[in-house]
Design a protein around this motif. Structure first.
Motif, PDB file in Angstrom:
ATOM      1  N   UNK A 255       0.817  -1.319   0.143  1.00  0.00           N
ATOM      2  CA  UNK A 255      -0.008  -0.019   0.115  1.00  0.00           C
ATOM      3  C   UNK A 255       0.747   1.249   0.049  1.00  0.00           C
ATOM      4  N   UNK A 256       1.989   1.175   0.578  1.00  0.00           N
ATOM      5  CA  UNK A 256       2.748   2.496   0.620  1.00  0.00           C
ATOM      6  C   UNK A 256       4.165   2.086  -0.114  1.00  0.00           C
ATOM      7  N   UNK A 257       4.281   1.318  -0.918  1.00  0.00           N
ATOM      8  CA  UNK A 257       5.443   0.740  -1.382  1.00  0.00           C
ATOM      9  C   UNK A 257       6.069   2.034  -2.357  1.00  0.00           C
ATOM     10  N   UNK A 258       5.276   2.578  -3.157  1.00  0.00           N
ATOM     11  CA  UNK A 258       5.834   3.555  -3.994  1.00  0.00           C
ATOM     12  C   UNK A 258       6.474   4.872  -3.236  1.00  0.00           C
ATOM     13  N   UNK A 259       5.778   5.174  -2.333  1.00  0.00           N
ATOM     14  CA  UNK A 259       6.446   6.272  -1.548  1.00  0.00           C
ATOM     15  C   UNK A 259       7.592   5.998  -0.808  1.00  0.00           C
ATOM     16  N   UNK A 260       7.678   4.599  -0.093  1.00  0.00           N
ATOM     17  CA  UNK A 260       8.920   3.931   0.602  1.00  0.00           C
ATOM     18  C   UNK A 260       9.970   3.737  -0.629  1.00  0.00           C
ATOM     19  N   UNK A 261       9.572   3.579  -1.539  1.00  0.00           N
ATOM     20  CA  UNK A 261      10.870   3.346  -2.807  1.00  0.00           C
ATOM     21  C   UNK A 261      11.391   4.604  -2.942  1.00  0.00           C
ATOM     22  N   UNK A 262      10.684   5.736  -2.987  1.00  0.00           N
ATOM     23  CA  UNK A 262      11.177   6.911  -3.370  1.00  0.00           C
ATOM     24  C   UNK A 262      11.998   7.421  -2.001  1.00  0.00           C
ATOM     25  N   UNK A 263      11.469   7.260  -0.853  1.00  0.00           N
ATOM     26  CA  UNK A 263      12.042   7.548   0.574  1.00  0.00           C
ATOM     27  C   UNK A 263      13.369   6.965   0.707  1.00  0.00           C
ATOM     28  N   UNK A 264      13.410   5.450   0.394  1.00  0.00           N
ATOM     29  CA  UNK A 264      14.725   4.852   0.818  1.00  0.00           C
ATOM     30  C   UNK A 264      15.498   4.858  -0.371  1.00  0.00           C
ATOM     31  N   UNK A 265      15.391   4.901  -1.492  1.00  0.00           N
ATOM     32  CA  UNK A 265      16.107   5.164  -2.691  1.00  0.00           C
ATOM     33  C   UNK A 265      17.062   6.513  -2.447  1.00  0.00           C
ATOM     34  N   UNK A 266      16.416   7.559  -1.920  1.00  0.00           N
ATOM     35  CA  UNK A 266      17.239   8.802  -1.502  1.00  0.00           C
ATOM     36  C   UNK A 266      18.330   8.376  -0.563  1.00  0.00           C
ATOM     37  N   UNK A 267      17.734   7.888   0.563  1.00  0.00           N
ATOM     38  CA  UNK A 267      18.769   7.350   1.518  1.00  0.00           C
ATOM     39  C   UNK A 267      19.841   6.523   0.993  1.00  0.00           C
ATOM     40  N   UNK A 268      19.475   5.512   0.427  1.00  0.00           N
ATOM     41  CA  UNK A 268      20.660   4.907  -0.069  1.00  0.00           C
ATOM     42  C   UNK A 268      21.718   5.499  -0.812  1.00  0.00           C
TER      43      UNK A 268
END
Lengths: 382, 382
Positions: A255-268
């Protein structure tokens, strides 16, 4: 997510690949299913039928996320069991066509072992980013005698996505089923449609360990290898509460995969940039075509185990592909196949709860930790 | 124990063999272990080490009950996985000595399947009570070429205890390891010392499904069949919270095992006596050398599935060895090997919470249920 231990309130757990803390909704679902679904779902009485309905609901929910029909979804005793059963069963059904199982060189060791046990294994090399040579894999799949092809969706150690679409096109044309190990990717990136068998790992997406998911397209022939009176994918049955919790966790993370993708991608990206400033380091894996939450790097003149321990002393839990487990002192076969540094390796897998502050603190502590380990090894001046 | 469903407060669940409701202490232990032990116990960081300590504690607790050393206790993905791994591994290690696996005819189908897969299977008959012919089994174990012997401690379908001591004496003298399937007995009767490998089932004693226990004496040679970098008994690892909950449940049921034995044995005697008054019934299994909580009987002119359904309508959940599961329509191979009625079969396994009142109500309802099913089949007058 910080997992406070008594006396260590500031622990930062960055080793969430393959065994992440349970999603809070998974715990709720487990409690509910334990009350309603503790019975054996194969039984005919009310308690059994209620448990069976929970399993069917869980299969439907997982199927919706994986793009599969309910009847194509099977629960297994775990991800390793899924891979073993998929390889053994699909290979057995194709014995007349051949006995060669084509895999990339960077599949999980459980899959490589199952492939060797089930037939001749044709291993296809990867490039320095960990990406399989699609032309070579396509060519190998086309060779007469190929019984099964296996390609992971993404490599869990280094995060690199694989060209499963290209390989599946060829495999379909050649009549060779493709097994996609999506154990490191489901819940983190969109699930591909290009598979005949697909294995996914609840313990990786915030569900429980002790249960696995195997999706098998209805068109795929399989020859189950267990007793005839048992579920071929889970002899002895699975725990209904675990299966139900796994499904609820998957719905929640999807349900919040897309938001988590953007957020974690930036952290990585931040981690990769900061780490690359440390001397004598190799940042590993594809910088673009990758999982959003995984970062991996190897340090020259550093022992991986010592670095894990040093970071642990400072409150950070990380993984390592070099002697990272108690059960092996061998370097990672993935890193070796990529031709990158196999020692001094650190692997980060961010949880959905990992904060920017935690990542910043990790980046601040890492250079000193590397320097101290190098000093201990007497290479401080390098 | 009555498991109230909304609208059906009077449900009586008498089908607790192999999948019993969790012991309340198992739930507490699970919650605690989920908070402290969610991480991968193979990891080197604090979270991993904490999980590993929970597993070691669980192994020690289970070992104390089974009469084994901590290092002899292994957790597996489940009871079926334990049997498969034990047979495959012990047989592989003895390949030079031979390839015959001697079993009783009434072992679980998973074990019989594993035996056929691992070598030639020598099946030893049982008498009408379900007890293996000890002389024949001893003779079969002595034949050169025997790689492994397997004998259950008790048969879970009919409750009959097996002469594992006698068989183990011979097996030791012949140098053949004995695998004892104690999946139906641990937690209910005293664990025998006479085994080389012993498998036990947490889901049967009030612990979780999704985890199994395999004890292997240190003197026993094994040749694990999985990847080298994995736990040979649990490739991919086990769920730490499940293993911990299994151990706590075992300690709890062992603490009042003797009292529960007396209490449930009396209830089963009552059931056997009441059932034997119904016309055309065969009460199955050894009336003396048996599990304290299991009662099994077969009715002439009755379909087992129909009787399970009829009893279910009246609030009683029971098992059946004839077409009892959705996955099979075959009659029980155990009943067939005993030479008793294979149809119209009902199996009772009392929970620790089953009351005398519940048993009395069951005994009051059963004759009418049998008569109604016979009427439906047009044999009411018989």
């Amino acid at each position: 997510m910080s997992h406070a231990t008594p006396g260590t309130p500031d622990r930062v757990h960055l080793d969430n690949g393959g065994r992440a803390p349970w999603h809070p909704l998974a715990r709720q679902a487990f409690e509910q299913a334990l009350a309603d679904g503790w019975a054996d779902p194969r039984r005919l009485h009310a308690e059994g039928r209620r448990a069976a309905r929970l399993v069917d609901g869980a299969r439907e929910a997982v199927g919706a996320v994986l793009g599969a029909r309910t009847q194509e979804i099977h629960f297994t005793p775990g991800h390793t069991a899924s891979l073993h059963a998929a390889v053994a069963s699909a290979a057995a059904a194709r014995r007349r066509a051949g006995s060669v199982i084509v895999t990339s060189a960077v599949e999980r060791s459980a899959l490589l072992h199952a492939a060797r046990a089930a037939g001749k294994q044709g291993s296809v090399p990867v490039d320095r980013l960990g990406r399989v040579d699609a032309d070579a894999m396509v060519a190998a799949v086309r060779v007469p005698g190929a019984a099964l092809a296996a390609l992971q969706h993404a490599n869990g150690e280094v995060g690199t996505l694989q060209p499963v679409g290209t390989v599946h096109d060829t495999a379909r044309a050649a009549g060779v089923p493709l097994l996609v190990d999506a154990g490191a990717s489901v819940g983190h990136v969109a699930v591909p449609e290009t598979w005949d068998l697909l294995a996914a790992d609840p313990a990786d997406w915030g569900g429980p360990a002790g249960v696995g998911v195997l999706a098998v397209r209805q068109r795929v022939r399989t020859a189950p290898v267990g007793p005839e009176d048992e579920d071929p994918w889970a002899p002895g049955g699975v725990s209904v509460p675990l299966a139900f919790a796994a499904a609820v966790a998957l719905q929640a993370v999807e349900a919040d995969r897309v938001a988590q993708d953007a957020r974690r991608r930036e952290l990585v990206d931040r981690i990769r940039a900061e780490v690359s400033r440390i001397p004598d380091v190799e940042v590993v894996g594809d910088p673009r075509g990758r999982l959003p939450h995984v970062a991996t790097f190897s340090f020259l003149y550093v022992d991986g185990e010592a670095l894990v321990t040093e970071l642990d002393r400072h409150g950070f839990a990380v993984g390592s592909g070099s002697a990272c487990t108690a059960s092996t002192l061998e370097p990672s076969h993935v890193l070796a196949a990529m031709g990158v540094l196999t020692h001094g390796n650190v692997r980060i897998a961010l949880d959905r709860g990992t904060t920017a502050d935690e990542v910043d603190r990790f980046c601040a502590v890492l250079p000193g930790a590397v320097a101290r380990v190098r000093e201990m090894l007497g290479v401080g001046g390098l």
